[in-house]
Design a protein around this motif. Structure first.
Motif, PDB file in Angstrom:
ATOM      1  N   ILE A  12      14.009 120.456  97.530  1.00 41.42           N
ATOM      2  CA  ILE A  12      13.324 120.533  96.236  1.00 41.42           C
ATOM      3  C   ILE A  12      12.129 121.472  96.365  1.00 41.42           C
ATOM      4  O   ILE A  12      11.263 121.272  97.225  1.00 41.42           O
ATOM      5  N   LEU A  13      12.057 122.491  95.515  1.00 44.64           N
ATOM      6  CA  LEU A  13      10.880 123.354  95.436  1.00 44.64           C
ATOM      7  C   LEU A  13       9.844 122.720  94.525  1.00 44.64           C
ATOM      8  O   LEU A  13      10.193 122.188  93.461  1.00 44.64           O
ATOM      9  N   THR A  20       6.834 115.258  87.319  1.00 41.35           N
ATOM     10  CA  THR A  20       8.292 115.068  87.272  1.00 41.35           C
ATOM     11  C   THR A  20       8.916 114.741  88.623  1.00 41.35           C
ATOM     12  O   THR A  20      10.094 114.397  88.685  1.00 41.35           O
ATOM     13  N   LEU A  21       8.151 114.844  89.697  1.00 43.47           N
ATOM     14  CA  LEU A  21       8.744 114.769  91.033  1.00 43.47           C
ATOM     15  C   LEU A  21       9.351 113.409  91.343  1.00 43.47           C
ATOM     16  O   LEU A  21      10.396 113.330  92.008  1.00 43.47           O
ATOM     17  N   ARG A  22       8.732 112.324  90.880  1.00 46.16           N
ATOM     18  CA  ARG A  22       9.276 110.999  91.200  1.00 46.16           C
ATOM     19  C   ARG A  22      10.712 110.848  90.682  1.00 46.16           C
ATOM     20  O   ARG A  22      11.556 110.260  91.359  1.00 46.16           O
ATOM     21  N   ARG A  23      10.963 111.361  89.499  1.00 40.03           N
ATOM     22  CA  ARG A  23      12.313 111.277  88.943  1.00 40.03           C
ATOM     23  C   ARG A  23      13.300 112.017  89.828  1.00 40.03           C
ATOM     24  O   ARG A  23      14.404 111.525  90.115  1.00 40.03           O
ATOM     25  N   ALA A  24      12.916 113.197  90.283  1.00 44.54           N
ATOM     26  CA  ALA A  24      13.797 113.966  91.166  1.00 44.54           C
ATOM     27  C   ALA A  24      14.033 113.235  92.482  1.00 44.54           C
ATOM     28  O   ALA A  24      15.164 113.152  92.975  1.00 44.54           O
ATOM     29  N   LEU A  25      12.969 112.705  93.056  1.00 44.96           N
ATOM     30  CA  LEU A  25      13.089 112.023  94.344  1.00 44.96           C
ATOM     31  C   LEU A  25      13.883 110.727  94.223  1.00 44.96           C
ATOM     32  O   LEU A  25      14.655 110.381  95.129  1.00 44.96           O
ATOM     33  N   ASP A  26      13.700 110.017  93.133  1.00 41.87           N
ATOM     34  CA  ASP A  26      14.499 108.803  92.907  1.00 41.87           C
ATOM     35  C   ASP A  26      15.991 109.123  92.941  1.00 41.87           C
ATOM     36  O   ASP A  26      16.801 108.344  93.453  1.00 41.87           O
ATOM     37  N   ASP A  43      -2.263 118.999  92.943  1.00 41.67           N
ATOM     38  CA  ASP A  43      -2.207 117.684  92.296  1.00 41.67           C
ATOM     39  C   ASP A  43      -1.635 116.674  93.296  1.00 41.67           C
ATOM     40  O   ASP A  43      -1.802 116.835  94.502  1.00 41.67           O
ATOM     41  N   ASP A  44      -0.974 115.636  92.835  1.00 42.21           N
ATOM     42  CA  ASP A  44      -0.479 114.583  93.720  1.00 42.21           C
ATOM     43  C   ASP A  44       0.932 114.833  94.248  1.00 42.21           C
ATOM     44  O   ASP A  44       1.572 113.916  94.760  1.00 42.21           O
ATOM     45  N   THR A  45       1.414 116.050  94.132  1.00 43.60           N
ATOM     46  CA  THR A  45       2.787 116.346  94.557  1.00 43.60           C
ATOM     47  C   THR A  45       3.055 115.898  95.992  1.00 43.60           C
ATOM     48  O   THR A  45       4.036 115.192  96.274  1.00 43.60           O
ATOM     49  N   CYS A  46       2.221 116.317  96.916  1.00 42.56           N
ATOM     50  CA  CYS A  46       2.476 116.024  98.332  1.00 42.56           C
ATOM     51  C   CYS A  46       2.320 114.530  98.634  1.00 42.56           C
ATOM     52  O   CYS A  46       3.034 113.987  99.485  1.00 42.56           O
ATOM     53  N   ALA A  47       1.410 113.875  97.931  1.00 44.80           N
ATOM     54  CA  ALA A  47       1.245 112.426  98.115  1.00 44.80           C
ATOM     55  C   ALA A  47       2.489 111.684  97.642  1.00 44.80           C
ATOM     56  O   ALA A  47       2.937 110.725  98.284  1.00 44.80           O
ATOM     57  N   ILE A  48       3.050 112.107  96.526  1.00 39.99           N
ATOM     58  CA  ILE A  48       4.282 111.489  96.016  1.00 39.99           C
ATOM     59  C   ILE A  48       5.428 111.724  97.001  1.00 39.99           C
ATOM     60  O   ILE A  48       6.227 110.822  97.266  1.00 39.99           O
ATOM     61  N   ALA A  49       5.490 112.910  97.547  1.00 38.75           N
ATOM     62  CA  ALA A  49       6.532 113.200  98.533  1.00 38.75           C
ATOM     63  C   ALA A  49       6.428 112.249  99.722  1.00 38.75           C
ATOM     64  O   ALA A  49       7.449 111.749 100.216  1.00 38.75           O
ATOM     65  N   ARG A  50       5.212 111.985 100.167  1.00 32.36           N
ATOM     66  CA  ARG A  50       5.032 111.067 101.296  1.00 32.36           C
ATOM     67  C   ARG A  50       5.466 109.655 100.935  1.00 32.36           C
ATOM     68  O   ARG A  50       6.012 108.929 101.779  1.00 32.36           O
ATOM     69  N   GLU A  51       5.243 109.249  99.693  1.00 32.86           N
ATOM     70  CA  GLU A  51       5.668 107.915  99.250  1.00 32.86           C
ATOM     71  C   GLU A  51       7.169 107.720  99.470  1.00 32.86           C
ATOM     72  O   GLU A  51       7.629 106.620  99.792  1.00 32.86           O
ATOM     73  N   PHE A  52       7.929 108.787  99.296  1.00 37.95           N
ATOM     74  CA  PHE A  52       9.387 108.712  99.399  1.00 37.95           C
ATOM     75  C   PHE A  52       9.884 109.051 100.805  1.00 37.95           C
ATOM     76  O   PHE A  52      11.088 109.129 101.030  1.00 37.95           O
ATOM     77  N   ILE A  92      17.949 120.951  94.142  1.00 37.07           N
ATOM     78  CA  ILE A  92      17.522 120.722  92.760  1.00 37.07           C
ATOM     79  C   ILE A  92      16.063 121.128  92.637  1.00 37.07           C
ATOM     80  O   ILE A  92      15.349 121.239  93.639  1.00 37.07           O
ATOM     81  N   ASP A  93      15.616 121.349  91.418  1.00 40.50           N
ATOM     82  CA  ASP A  93      14.213 121.635  91.172  1.00 40.50           C
ATOM     83  C   ASP A  93      13.459 120.334  90.923  1.00 40.50           C
ATOM     84  O   ASP A  93      14.052 119.292  90.666  1.00 40.50           O
ATOM     85  N   SER A  94      12.141 120.441  90.942  1.00 41.96           N
ATOM     86  CA  SER A  94      11.316 119.233  90.820  1.00 41.96           C
ATOM     87  C   SER A  94      11.364 118.623  89.427  1.00 41.96           C
ATOM     88  O   SER A  94      10.995 117.462  89.249  1.00 41.96           O
ATOM     89  N   ASP A  95      11.820 119.391  88.423  1.00 45.77           N
ATOM     90  CA  ASP A  95      11.943 118.852  87.068  1.00 45.77           C
ATOM     91  C   ASP A  95      13.402 118.560  86.725  1.00 45.77           C
ATOM     92  O   ASP A  95      13.761 118.445  85.555  1.00 45.77           O
ATOM     93  N   GLU A  96      14.241 118.430  87.748  1.00 48.49           N
ATOM     94  CA  GLU A  96      15.656 118.120  87.568  1.00 48.49           C
ATOM     95  C   GLU A  96      15.990 116.823  88.300  1.00 48.49           C
ATOM     96  O   GLU A  96      15.127 116.192  88.907  1.00 48.49           O
ATOM     97  N   SER A  97      17.246 116.431  88.242  1.00 46.47           N
ATOM     98  CA  SER A  97      17.704 115.271  89.010  1.00 46.47           C
ATOM     99  C   SER A  97      19.186 115.415  89.291  1.00 46.47           C
ATOM    100  O   SER A  97      19.896 116.174  88.624  1.00 46.47           O
ATOM    101  N   ALA A  98      19.632 114.673  90.296  1.00 47.69           N
ATOM    102  CA  ALA A  98      21.061 114.552  90.571  1.00 47.69           C
ATOM    103  C   ALA A  98      21.555 113.287  89.898  1.00 47.69           C
ATOM    104  O   ALA A  98      20.968 112.220  90.061  1.00 47.69           O
ATOM    105  N   SER A  99      22.606 113.394  89.109  1.00 45.17           N
ATOM    106  CA  SER A  99      23.148 112.200  88.450  1.00 45.17           C
ATOM    107  C   SER A  99      23.711 111.242  89.488  1.00 45.17           C
ATOM    108  O   SER A  99      24.061 111.632  90.615  1.00 45.17           O
TER     109      SER A  99
END
Length: 268
Positions: A12-13, A20-26, A43-52, A92-99
């Motif tokens: 993910i770029l 939007t990143l949490r949705r992509a990571l989920d 912003d909190d992008t890298c912190a969210i990445a660490r959460e996952f 995928i991009d950070s504002d996308e998701s895999a179904s």
């Protein structure tokens, strides 16, 4: 490796993608390796990445402009692929998701120990939470799941993973999804357009007339195709699951801006 995990990398770029990143990571949490390629988020992008539990790397500096924006998207993605822990990669991009269906298909696909190849995947627009089943760009197949040795990203903008010759090409049925919010659509379009056009201008700098004509022809053909398919969809299949004409018109405007960018350097 967790025995229930998918033995593949989800790439993910990101750049200031916290919204939007949490949705992509989920959507890719079942992948054993999640790789974030970040462009200097504040912003909190890298912190969210660490959460996952995702790994984070920096975007390759030689692929960026001085202000940190991406100059060549293919360059960034090709560099990131070298850091993937697995040869099979879902991008995928950070504002996308895999179904959910796509993730399930990939799990079954890899269980068969396939040879290196690429998988075409259809697109699905989610507009204000409503899935769109008819759009001018459907089925919108892109190579989103692939073996990294089976090809290479090409084009500095609207980059595509292009397979080598004689590489197996398969088609998956479940989509990758991208999201549009009507309240921010025009603002998002206006924010991204100057960056995109700057890449086009650079790409056509000192270009011969033949190359400019080919680019113009492709854009005009795209405009006509969008218009025909959009009008057909909205007349024959009106309703909330058809992409509205007002949004299709923005696609046509985008192609017109590309044409102007192609010829802009001649006036300088």
């Amino acid at each position: 490796m967790n025995p229930d995990s998918i033995p593949a990398t989800a790439l993910i770029l990101t750049r200031n993608s916290a919204a939007t990143l949490r949705r992509a990571l989920d959507s890719v949490e079942d992948f054993d390796d999640i790789l974030i390629c970040d462009g200097g988020s504040t912003d909190d992008t890298c912190a969210i990445a660490r959460e996952f539990g995702a790994r984070t790397i920096e975007q390759e500096r030689t692929c960026l402009n001085e202000d940190g924006s991406i100059r060549n998207f293919a360059c960034v993605r090709n560099a990131a692929l070298k850091e993937a822990l697995y040869p099979w990669v879902l991008s995928i991009d950070s504002d996308e998701s895999a179904s959910e269906g796509l993730v399930a298909e990939i799990r079954v696909f890899l269980a068969g120990n396939p040879p290196p190849g690429v998988c075409r995947t259809p697109a699905r627009i989610i507009l204000d939470g409503t899935p769109i089943f008819r759009s001018s760009n459907y089925p919108g197949y892109q190579v989103r799941f692939f073996h990294r040795d089976a090809g290479r990203y090409k084009k500095p903008l609207h980059e595509r993973f292009t397979p080598h010759s004689n590489v197996p090409i398969r088609t998956l049925t479940s989509p990758w999804q991208y999201y549009i919010e009507s309240r921010t659509y025009n603002a998002d379009y206006g924010k991204d357009l100057p960056h995109h056009l700057a890449i086009y201008v650079e790409g056509y700098k000192n270009a011969p007339a033949r190359k400019r004509m080919r680019g113009t022809y492709r854009a005009l053909r795209a405009m006509l195709g969008i218009a025909i398919r959009a009008i057909y969809n909205n007349i024959v299949h009106p309703g909330p699951n058809t992409y509205p004409l007002s949004y299709e018109w923005v696609r046509i405007r985008y192609q017109w801006e590309i044409i102007k960018a192609i010829w802009r350097t001649l006036s300088k």
